[in-house]
Write a protein that holds these residues in place. Structure first.
Motif, short mmCIF file in Angstrom:
data_model
loop_
_atom_site.label_atom_id
_atom_site.label_comp_id
_atom_site.label_asym_id
_atom_site.label_seq_id
_atom_site.Cartn_x
_atom_site.Cartn_y
_atom_site.Cartn_z
N VAL A 15 -0.61 16.92 3.23
CA VAL A 15 -1.65 15.94 3.72
C VAL A 15 -1.10 15.76 5.35
O VAL A 15 -0.38 14.71 5.22
CB VAL A 15 -2.29 15.15 3.00
CG1 VAL A 15 -3.40 14.19 3.99
CG2 VAL A 15 -3.06 15.20 2.52
N ARG A 66 -8.78 7.08 1.31
CA ARG A 66 -8.41 7.65 -0.08
C ARG A 66 -8.73 8.88 -0.64
O ARG A 66 -8.38 9.47 -1.62
CB ARG A 66 -10.36 7.04 -0.82
CG ARG A 66 -9.58 5.28 -1.20
CD ARG A 66 -10.94 4.98 -2.02
NE ARG A 66 -10.76 3.00 -1.83
CZ ARG A 66 -11.44 2.64 -0.39
NH1 ARG A 66 -11.59 2.89 0.71
NH2 ARG A 66 -11.04 1.40 -0.65
N SER A 67 -9.68 9.38 0.01
CA SER A 67 -9.63 11.21 -0.65
C SER A 67 -8.60 11.75 -0.15
O SER A 67 -7.76 12.59 -0.95
CB SER A 67 -10.62 12.09 -0.21
OG SER A 67 -11.93 11.25 0.23
N GLU A 68 -7.93 11.69 0.82
CA GLU A 68 -6.29 12.36 1.36
C GLU A 68 -5.59 11.80 0.25
O GLU A 68 -4.87 12.35 -0.17
CB GLU A 68 -5.89 11.71 2.64
CG GLU A 68 -6.80 12.57 4.08
CD GLU A 68 -8.12 11.64 4.15
OE1 GLU A 68 -8.42 10.68 3.33
OE2 GLU A 68 -7.96 11.52 5.42
N GLN A 106 -5.26 10.66 -2.75
CA GLN A 106 -6.18 11.56 -4.05
C GLN A 106 -5.46 12.99 -4.18
O GLN A 106 -5.18 13.83 -5.13
CB GLN A 106 -7.68 11.44 -3.85
CG GLN A 106 -7.88 12.17 -5.07
CD GLN A 106 -7.78 10.92 -6.67
OE1 GLN A 106 -7.59 9.75 -6.24
NE2 GLN A 106 -7.30 11.53 -7.96
N LEU A 107 -5.70 13.69 -2.81
CA LEU A 107 -5.23 15.43 -3.01
C LEU A 107 -3.86 14.70 -3.37
O LEU A 107 -3.52 16.31 -4.20
CB LEU A 107 -5.59 15.93 -1.38
CG LEU A 107 -6.65 15.90 -0.92
CD1 LEU A 107 -6.94 16.41 0.40
CD2 LEU A 107 -7.60 17.51 -2.23
N ASP A 130 -3.31 14.08 -7.00
CA ASP A 130 -3.84 15.14 -7.91
C ASP A 130 -2.44 16.57 -8.17
O ASP A 130 -2.40 16.72 -9.21
CB ASP A 130 -4.66 16.50 -7.25
CG ASP A 130 -5.81 15.41 -7.72
OD1 ASP A 130 -6.11 14.51 -8.60
OD2 ASP A 130 -7.38 15.74 -7.61
N GLN A 170 -4.40 1.35 0.00
CA GLN A 170 -5.52 2.43 -0.91
C GLN A 170 -4.69 3.19 -1.69
O GLN A 170 -4.87 3.57 -3.27
CB GLN A 170 -5.80 3.16 -0.18
CG GLN A 170 -7.18 2.40 1.18
CD GLN A 170 -7.97 3.07 1.74
OE1 GLN A 170 -8.10 4.36 2.31
NE2 GLN A 170 -9.13 2.34 2.16
N ILE A 214 -5.44 3.16 -5.55
CA ILE A 214 -5.79 4.55 -6.05
C ILE A 214 -4.48 5.39 -7.79
O ILE A 214 -4.64 5.65 -8.10
CB ILE A 214 -5.85 6.11 -5.69
CG1 ILE A 214 -5.02 6.35 -4.80
CG2 ILE A 214 -7.33 5.40 -5.06
CD1 ILE A 214 -5.19 7.90 -4.76
N GLY A 215 -3.74 4.43 -7.62
CA GLY A 215 -2.38 4.06 -8.54
C GLY A 215 -1.86 5.82 -8.35
O GLY A 215 -0.95 5.57 -8.95
#
Lengths: 302, 426
Positions: free
Chosen positions: B232, B242-244, B246-247, B250, B271, B275-276
């Protein structure tokens, strides 16, 4: 791809954009100019929130409350000292826009003098929790709850109160509203207060989620303008729909770019692609679309 | 017959004249030491000194193009203090042949366009012939074409991307080693730790992209079995990742490579914790080795929880020259030198000494003097001999990890890396 998490992230982003955009779109509609200094009301709210919450140690709730009132007050002062005198002297769109840029810079440098250039980090920490496939912090919950609560409150004000009627009448035709005995000046002051106060709340929430710097609001301004235009200038319901659409577009584009191994710098392409398409296909924004128009007309009839 | 006699006589005269002229000329040009009287020597010396006085101005201006405002100003304002210290060192000991050194600061705001404006102002308005700065790679690349054309050298203390060596040009120099070496050190770190599934999360600019690509290239050579499961590149102005993140989550990596500035780092790590993303291990380059990260408790918690490790250009802390810098810095500013402060000190010293070596205040001549000065210069960051790209030839990296100390998180130095020997653990 964790779609539930992506939708949740989009909802948080959208909620913030809604809070930040509302004041801009309302003042744009009433005074017919793009108020660039709206960015500084966001930053001001964040700094005041920090001072009350962390420096005075009164807690985050008081920080948010103080931001609401102080940004609202600053909005009224801005209107009375800068924009109202100019508008009364016959300043048009361009004059007001340029004045707002100058005023914006003045406010920013004053804040820079007051709080310095250093990064300000809120000490308030919000616990995170897992809920099925998603993970969320209480701050995220607060941001979404605040946006929904304000949406409902404003909807009720606009549709169920005399003030709301007066606001809509002033927005539709200020001369006619004045002729009908509406105190339009009072309405304008209320709109400036509310719009600025919401920007302040948006600022303190964004500042707490990230950090506070003198350009906090400035960095958000393009997305705020994009939301206002996509929603249709002056449209409360349009702004709500646009904020969540842009939030979703932004997070979806991040996920797509991430999968392609490209920098998320390019995320703007998706958000602004939607905006450009909207301006070409429907220059009035989302408020020009039937479903939103119907909502507005219904509100007018009330 | 008569003609032949004249021709032979002419050739003899020609050869005789040439030989005589050669020896005569040689004797005139290089008189032996004995042949120069003391009065001649004194006359020559005073003439030389007079020439020196004419060629160097009374005040030697050194331009410092560095961020004084903007998001990274809290860090860069500390770094430029090291430049002030270098100028103070020289001025307190009599300056350069009696001339004082004056630093002229211009704000680059860590933005390439502002940096170009700042550098142009230094050169065109202030008449500066040598510059120290800028802070970041995009700014360095933005001024390259102008400075090469205008023949004014610049010495960067912190812009470390590989791209500068490739595209910079002859007037760009650095005291900080190129990331070319650092990515080799990082790849060695990955290999020695035995990580097989990696993710990268880097600043979407030359600095971050250079580190990401360099790491991948080095891993392909020394550890082809390592898989990069997600890369990323983030936008520094977005301030919501957050979205970055999350990638990355995952993709379930074993370790995550981070290259961020402190400012976005606060948001990213807060963040990431939210999000862990704290189950994977983390590592990074020199940008992550900054105590400023610990100012935010959530950031500190994430870095400690993920046992962050990394590399950082090593300063020979046990050597006299570093000690001298460290002590003087602390005495003067009553604080610890920041990351890159020592590199800024060396960049400013090399700039000043290069003016002295050039003997004239002229960018082209100062540029020629810089590699010669650097060749023999040993500063706070060690030997600074440069390669043909103007980058430090020798570089040693510290290997660090974040541990929980008595007074909170701290950087613990656990090894050293050198190109020839790789990592040697302490």
């Amino acid at each position: 791809m964790n779609w539930a998490q992506l939708l949740l992230n989009s909802a948080i982003t959208g909620s913030l954009y809604f809070l930040l955009t509302l004041g801009l779109t309302m003042t744009y509609d009433l005074l017919n100019f793009a108020n660039v200094s709206h960015a500084e009301l966001i930053t001001f709210g964040a700094y005041i929130g920090y001072v009350v919450s962390d420096t005075l140690n009164l807690g985050f709730i008081w920080g948010v409350t103080a931001s609401f009132f102080s940004s609202g007050l600053l909005g009224i002062i801005s209107y009375m000292l800068v924009f109202r005198p100019l508008a009364r002297r016959g300043a048009d769109f361009i004059h007001l826009c340029i004045a707002s840029v100058g005023y914006s810079l003045t406010l920013r440098f004053l804040m820079q003098q007051a709080w310095g250039q250093d990064i300000v980090l809120f000490e308030s920490r919000f616990k995170a929790f897992t809920l099925g496939p998603i993970r969320l912090s209480w701050l995220g919950v607060s941001i979404m709850a605040m946006a929904i609560a304000l949406f409902v409150s404003l909807h009720l004000i606009l549709t169920r109160t005399k003030l709301g009627k007066a606001m809509r009448a002033t927005s539709n035709n200020i001369v006619l509203a004045k002729a009908s005995g509406i105190n339009t000046e009072q309405v304008l002051l209320v709109v400036w207060f509310l719009g600025s106060a919401l920007a302040g709340i948006g600022g303190v929430l964004k500042g707490c989620d990230t950090m506070v710097i003198p350009v906090l609001g400035w960095n958000l301004l393009i997305m705020v303008f994009a939301t206002a235009i996509l929603g249709g200038i002056g449209s409360f319901y349009g702004a709500f729909a646009a904020a969540y659409s842009i939030g979703l577009a932004e997070n979806l584009s991040v996920a797509t770019l991430g999968h392609l191994g490209l920098s998320t710098d390019y995320k703007g392409i998706v958000a602004f692609g939607i905006l450009t398409a909207m301006l070409i296909l429907k220059p009035t924004g989302l408020s020009g679309i039937k479903v939103f128009r119907r909502t507005l007309l219904r509100s007018d009839r009330n | 017959m008569e003609d032949k006699v004249w021709a032979v006589a002419a050739i003899i005269l020609l050869i005789g004249g040439a030989v005589g002229g050669y020896y005569g000329g040689t004797l005139t040009a290089t008189p032996s030491e004995e042949s120069v009287s003391k009065s001649d020597y004194d006359a020559l010396s005073s003439k030389y000194e007079a020439l020196q006085e004419i060629s160097l101005p009374d005040v030697i201006k050194i331009g410092v193009a560095y961020p004084l405002t903007g998001p990274i100003a809290p860090i860069t304002l500390k770094i430029i203090k090291a430049a002030e210290l270098a100028a103070k060192f020289v001025n307190d000991t009599g300056g350069i042949a009696g001339r004082s050194v004056r630093l002229i600061f211009e704000d680059t705001a860590a933005e390439p366009e502002t940096c170009l404006e700042a550098v142009k102002k230094l050169v065109e308005v202030d008449g500066v012939e040598v510059i120290v700065g800028p802070a970041t790679t995009p700014s360095m690349l933005a001024v390259a074409e102008y400075l090469n054309r205008r023949k004014v050298p610049i010495i960067a203390p912190s812009a470390s991307a590989i791209k500068i060596s490739e595209e910079g040009g002859p007037y760009l120099f650095r005291t900080v080693p190129s990331d070319d070496l650092q990515t080799a050190a990082l790849a060695d770190l990955v290999k020695s730790k035995g990580w097989k599934k990696l993710a990268t999360f880097v600043l979407g600019q030359d600095y971050g992209i250079g580190l990401e690509q360099g790491l991948k290239e080095n891993l392909e050579i020394i550890a082809p079995e390592v898989e990069i499961v997600k890369s990323v590149r983030y936008d520094p102005e977005k301030m919501d990742y957050r979205s970055e993140l999350q990638l990355v989550k995952d993709a379930k990596p074993e370790a995550i490579f981070f290259a961020t500035w402190v400012e976005e780092g606060y948001v990213i790590f807060r963040q990431a914790l939210e999000i862990g993303l704290d189950e994977a291990l983390t590592f990074g380059g020199e940008g992550m080795a900054d105590v400023a990260f610990f100012d935010d408790p959530s950031t500190a918690e994430f870095m400690t929880k993920t046992n962050m490790m990394g590399t950082k250009p090593a300063s020979p802390k046990d050597r006299y020259y570093y000690q001298q810098f460290y002590t003087a810095y602390k005495e003067t500013f009553d604080e610890e030198p920041s990351l890159y402060g020592d590199y800024m000190f060396d960049a400013t010293m090399i700039a000043i000494m290069s003016v002295a070596k050039a003997g004239v205040y002229d960018g082209e001549k100062i540029k020629k003097a810089i590699p010669a000065v650097a060749e023999h210069y040993i500063g706070a960051t060690g030997q600074k001999a440069m390669n043909e790209n103007g980058d430090p030839l020798l570089a040693k990296y510290d290997v660090w990890e974040i541990v929980e100390g008595d007074e909170g998180p701290e950087y613990s130095f656990i090894g050293e890396w050198e190109k020839a020997s790789g990592i040697s653990w302490k």
